[in-house]
Design a protein around this motif. Structure first.
Motif: not given
Length: 166
Positions: A81, A85-87, A90, A106, A109, A153, A156, A165-166
């Motif tokens: 990740y 990732c997941g932005g 989010s 995230n 984010a 980073t 996570r 984690h997303p």
């Protein structure tokens, strides 16, 4: 010789009065000061419009459904990740008012969205006052941001960082 001239409505004190300028049809009804402020706010308003458009698009097109957005190459090929990732998920959650889901997707984010809002507001206020933007992070700030991104980073992607984690 002291007198009042009917054209200028000013006391002359022995000098030739300067006539008061009259507004013509070509002059704008908006005062020059307001026009100048609007001109100085053009760039911040353009940036805000672009960001609002991006958020509107992400809010309308759900990133949780496959096929709408590309997959993160680092996650696809290395299984790691990245800080972004997941932005999109989010941002989608923020648009829909679901802050807990945005933080779960995230958290970094969400902090970046808030930082953008604060920095944009400061920029717009300074622009309206006719002052240049004064955001000049020094080396310490930039290195701190880099360390934060690397730490986020690494954490996570470790087993105990599963909650990031997303």
């Amino acid at each position: 010789m002291r007198g009042v001239n009917a054209d200028s409505q000013r006391v002359t004190h022995g000098r030739t009065p300067i006539p008061r300028p009259r507004r013509t049809q070509d002059e704008p009804a908006v005062p020059m000061r307001a026009t100048a402020v609007l001109g100085r706010l053009a760039v911040p308003a353009g940036v805000l419009t672009a960001v609002a458009g991006a958020f509107a698009y992400v809010g309308a097109v759900d990133p949780n459904e496959p096929g709408h957005y590309p997959v993160c190459p680092l996650l696809r090929y290395a299984g790691v990740y990245c800080p972004g990732c997941g932005g999109l998920r989010s941002a989608h959650a923020i648009v829909h008012g679901d802050v807990p889901a945005a933080l779960h997707a995230n958290a970094l984010a969400v902090v970046a969205f808030l930082a953008f809002a604060v920095l944009w507001t400061l920029w717009a206020v300074r622009a309206a006052r006719g002052r240049p933007p004064r955001f000049a992070p020094g080396p310490v700030h930039l290195w701190s941001l880099g360390v934060l991104l690397v730490a986020f980073t690494v954490v996570r992607n470790l087993p105990f960082g599963g909650w990031l984690h997303p």
